[in-house]
Design a protein around this motif. Structure first.
Motif, mmCIF file in Angstrom:
data_model
loop_
_atom_site.group_PDB
_atom_site.id
_atom_site.type_symbol
_atom_site.label_atom_id
_atom_site.label_comp_id
_atom_site.label_asym_id
_atom_site.label_seq_id
_atom_site.Cartn_x
_atom_site.Cartn_y
_atom_site.Cartn_z
ATOM 1 N N THR A 196 0.835 -1.199 0.000
ATOM 2 C CA THR A 196 0.000 0.000 0.000
ATOM 3 C C THR A 196 0.871 1.251 0.000
ATOM 4 N N GLN A 207 0.512 5.390 0.548
ATOM 5 C CA GLN A 207 -0.381 6.448 0.994
ATOM 6 C C GLN A 207 0.420 7.716 1.240
ATOM 7 N N LEU A 249 -3.427 10.641 -2.213
ATOM 8 C CA LEU A 249 -3.514 9.365 -2.922
ATOM 9 C C LEU A 249 -3.258 8.177 -1.996
ATOM 10 N N THR A 250 -4.144 7.195 -2.088
ATOM 11 C CA THR A 250 -3.911 5.881 -1.497
ATOM 12 C C THR A 250 -4.046 4.851 -2.606
ATOM 13 N N ALA A 251 -3.029 4.017 -2.764
ATOM 14 C CA ALA A 251 -3.052 2.993 -3.815
ATOM 15 C C ALA A 251 -2.555 1.677 -3.230
ATOM 16 N N GLU A 252 -3.124 0.581 -3.727
ATOM 17 C CA GLU A 252 -2.779 -0.748 -3.206
ATOM 18 C C GLU A 252 -2.689 -1.749 -4.341
ATOM 19 N N ARG A 262 -6.018 -1.219 -6.485
ATOM 20 C CA ARG A 262 -7.086 -0.318 -6.060
ATOM 21 C C ARG A 262 -6.478 1.036 -5.724
ATOM 22 N N SER A 263 -7.272 2.086 -5.897
ATOM 23 C CA SER A 263 -6.768 3.415 -5.577
ATOM 24 C C SER A 263 -7.904 4.316 -5.113
ATOM 25 N N TYR A 321 -8.343 8.627 -4.647
ATOM 26 C CA TYR A 321 -7.734 9.948 -4.775
ATOM 27 C C TYR A 321 -8.711 10.997 -4.263
ATOM 28 N N GLN A 344 -12.537 6.735 -6.816
ATOM 29 C CA GLN A 344 -11.879 5.458 -6.603
ATOM 30 C C GLN A 344 -11.906 4.646 -7.894
#
Length: 709
Positions: A616, A618, A622-625, A664-665, A667, A676
């Motif tokens: 992940t 973060q 932005l958070t993206a996995e 997955r993301s 913003y 998302q």
């Protein structure tokens, strides 16, 4: 918004272990926590999917509108579901596979806690494999400003089943009053499975034919999209309404209303059942599944001689489910409808005395089952009575008293122990008109005394050792004792009033290493002895017959019986690692092995090796996995002979191993707007989860828009 990628360790607060807030590090049992933030990032349609994607819980599906969690080799009525402190398990929770967890909307959840292992002391019957506690969001009172308001809204589309979801919730808070309202509507089309893989079994999972009704006759049609699993779509609506009143400090009143309802849900695996080379069923679907819950909670936090905190939770539930079944070419559809009313009351008290914490209380439940059976002509509409699935008017009631204690012997050594007395009463009278069970009625009484003892040792350099021994039991309910039902393998389950409660002794030990906010590695070993396990076996009626006539058809008879001994053992690993550049690595792995020692055959519901790995990122908006979800292989010789693991739905070699790659993301465009996007099963892998009757989604594009204020 805090950077969750840096929050690593065992210092979070959990509730499920002893029905009170306490540090996770102080509890000797393994507990996994799924937060609202994690549920939001996963952005999944159902609570069952959220559990599966966590990598902590194995989930079986017989149809798209399904999802049956498995904990440590125990499933369905051997896993206790609890929502906001009220048990969902009722008198007709069956031993096979259950989809009832779908009745709790994932978007209304504040957190999910998964208590692994026997949980009889705080929860009583049914918690053999563990407890899944679901907590919906709670109204928030205003601060000194006198009023607060918040709303959260979601629109989502996912391509594999053309899923369309609309969600809104809003909370209003004053100084003494607060309200929370949540509404969630989801529409699923037929699910498309993956196209790639399984070269040794070409065409596996494809739907080439389906039954339809044309000009008053049943016909077989060709599916132009064999990867689209015909008749798997459905719709669902969920509503939560909470009202909080706090007239003075130390006193809170909470009213909690929940409604979940669905359209008719096609039973996909049954609709693809063949007999003598032809489709067997023209119709097989669950009728609208409805759950209505109303509870009131009184909480007092003024210190007295008896308690520092008191919580009283009376509740009422009304549950309806039905099965609509018609054989291909037959005129009459069999409609079986069950209505269950559940009354319950929980009293929990908590008291601190120096280094000692006391928790004690009581629970009462009463289930009333109304069961109806009708044969309905699809040409004339004529209705005639048929055999009911359960005895109409059956009752199932429980009572329990418990006490638990925690002693902080030193700052590094904590002892936990507890004891519970439970009593269960079941009564049912059989209708002799349609099926001669040779039993007029059943009256059963059973009692159980259960306990646990655990120790936690906090050693230097972040090392933690813990161990626990706990007992548990599950009393036969109305479904176990009194059900009459045709199985997928062509046998007929008949009642067996001679059942005894099944009991477990669970041994668990864990070693973990923690570097605060940087690293957590935990390895947990568990060993469960199961005695008088309830399993389905060939069964003779009291007059010695092993076949019977039911609905005009001959069947070999089977029944739920007590086997002598069984064993479940396994290992789970959890890792969390904070990396440079705003990265976090998470990993889970669970291995389980189970065997019926008396019959010397594999135990049912034992999942293959499974787990998840995720990276992940973060930072700022932005958070993206990126993640990989995987399952190992289950060979045919490792399947249980009971049929519960649905071997006919697997490949000739059993359940094959598989993995999916997913991204997955999220913003945050503005403080209020977020978008998302996700891509699941990137490789479009064709796979079917062990014991499932429907293939998993193929490549799935997910897009969503969120608005919060």
């Amino acid at each position: 918004m805090p950077d969750s990628s840096r929050i690593i360790g065992l210092n979070e607060v959990v509730i499920s272990a002893n029905r009170v807030q306490e540090r996770k590090a102080d509890i000797p049992q393994q507990i996994d926590v799924l937060t609202a933030r994690a549920i939001r990032l996963q952005n999944l349609a159902t609570t069952a999917d959220a559990l599966q994607q966590s990598g902590w819980v194995f989930v079986q599906k017989s149809q798209l509108g399904g999802g049956s969690p498995v904990l440590r080799g125990f499933e369905a009525n051997k896993v206790l579901l609890v929502v906001d402190g009220v048990r969902l398990n009722n008198a007709i929770y069956r031993a096979g596979h259950l989809q009832n967890i779908l009745s709790v909307d994932a978007n209304s959840l504040e957190r999910v806690e998964i208590l692994n292992g026997a949980g009889a002391v705080p929860y009583g019957s049914d918690a053999l494999g563990g407890v899944i506690s679901l907590y919906t969001k709670t109204p928030a009172l205003a601060d000194s400003t006198g009023f607060t308001a918040h709303t959260s809204n979601l629109l989502r589309y996912a391509s594999a089943a053309h899923e369309k979801t609309a969600h809104t919730d809003f909370s209003l808070g004053w100084r003494r009053w607060a309200s929370f309202t949540s509404l969630n509507a989801t529409d699923f089309d037929d699910l498309r499975k993956g196209r790639r893989g399984l070269k040794d079994y070409p065409g596996f999972g494809e739907v080439r034919q389906y039954a339809a009704r044309q000009d008053g006759k049943d016909v077989v049609l060709t599916n132009d999209e064999p990867h689209r699993q015909k008749f798997s779509g459905y719709r669902q609506l969920d509503l939560v309404q909470k009202v909080l009143f706090q007239p003075q400090a130390g006193q809170r009143h909470l009213l909690n209303l929940q409604l979940s309802t669905t359209s008719e849900v096609p039973r996909f695996d049954r609709l693809q059942t063949y007999r003598n080379g032809a489709l067997r069923y023209a119709e097989w679907r669950y009728g609208p599944q409805q759950r209505l819950l109303g509870s009131y909670q009184l909480e007092l936090t003024r210190t007295s001689g008896l308690y520092d905190r008191l919580r009283l939770t009376p509740a009422v539930q009304a549950v309806q489910e039905s099965r609509l079944v018609r054989d291909f070419g037959k005129d009459v559809r069999q409609e079986n409808t069950e209505n269950v009313r559940v009354l319950s009351t929980n009293l929990d008290l908590f008291k601190n005395i120096g280094r000692h914490e006391l928790r004690y209380g009581a629970e009462l439940t009463h289930n009333k089952v109304r069961s109806r059976g009708e044969g309905v002509s699809v040409t004339t509409g004529l209705r005639t009575p048929i055999a009911t699935r359960y005895p109409n008017g059956a009752t199932y009631a429980t009572a329990g008293l418990y006490a638990a204690h925690r002693w902080e012997i030193t700052d590094r050594l904590i002892l936990s122990d507890g004891l519970r007395y439970s009593h269960v009463r079941t009564e049912a009278a059989f209708d002799q008109r349609f099926f001669d069970t040779q039993y007029r009625s059943v009256k059963q009484r059973a009692s159980s005394v259960d306990g646990n003892v655990g120790l936690v040792a906090m050693l230097p350099a972040g090392l933690r050792l813990s161990g626990v021994v706990a007992t548990g039991f599950r009393n036969p309910n109305v479904d176990d004792l009194n059900k009459t039902f045709e199985q997928t393998n062509g046998t007929l389950i008949i009642p067996n009033p001679g059942l005894r409660p099944e009991r477990v002794v669970n041994y668990e030990a864990e070693v973990s290493e923690t570097v605060p906010d940087r690293l957590l590695v935990a390895v947990t070993g568990f060993y469960t002895n199961l005695r008088d396990a309830l399993v389905v076996r060939p069964f003779a009626t009291p007059d010695g017959k092993t076949t019977t006539i039911f609905n005009g058809q001959p069947y070999a008879t089977v029944a739920t019986v007590n086997t002598g001994r069984a064993r479940v053992r396994g290992l789970s690993v959890r890792t969390q690692l904070a990396l440079p550049a705003h990265l976090r690595l998470d990993g889970t792995l669970t291995y389980t092995h189970g065997r019926d020692l008396t019959a010397d055959v594999p135990l049912d519901h034992i999942a293959p090796l499974f787990g998840r790995a995720a990276l992940t990122y973060q930072h700022r908006r932005l958070t993206a996995e990126g993640s990989m979800l995987f399952n190992g292989r289950k060979r045919t010789e490792d399947y249980s002979p009971t049929g519960e693991d649905n071997l006919p739905q697997a490949t000739p070699a059993g359940a094959l191993g598989w993995y999916t790659l997913n991204v997955r993301s999220n913003y945050q465009l503005t403080p209020r707007w977020a978008v998302q996007a996700g891509l699941e099963n990137i490789l479009d892998t064709n796979y079917r989860v062990f014991a499932s009757g429907i293939s998993a989604p193929g490549r799935n594009v997910v897009v969503a828009v969120r608005f919060e204020r």
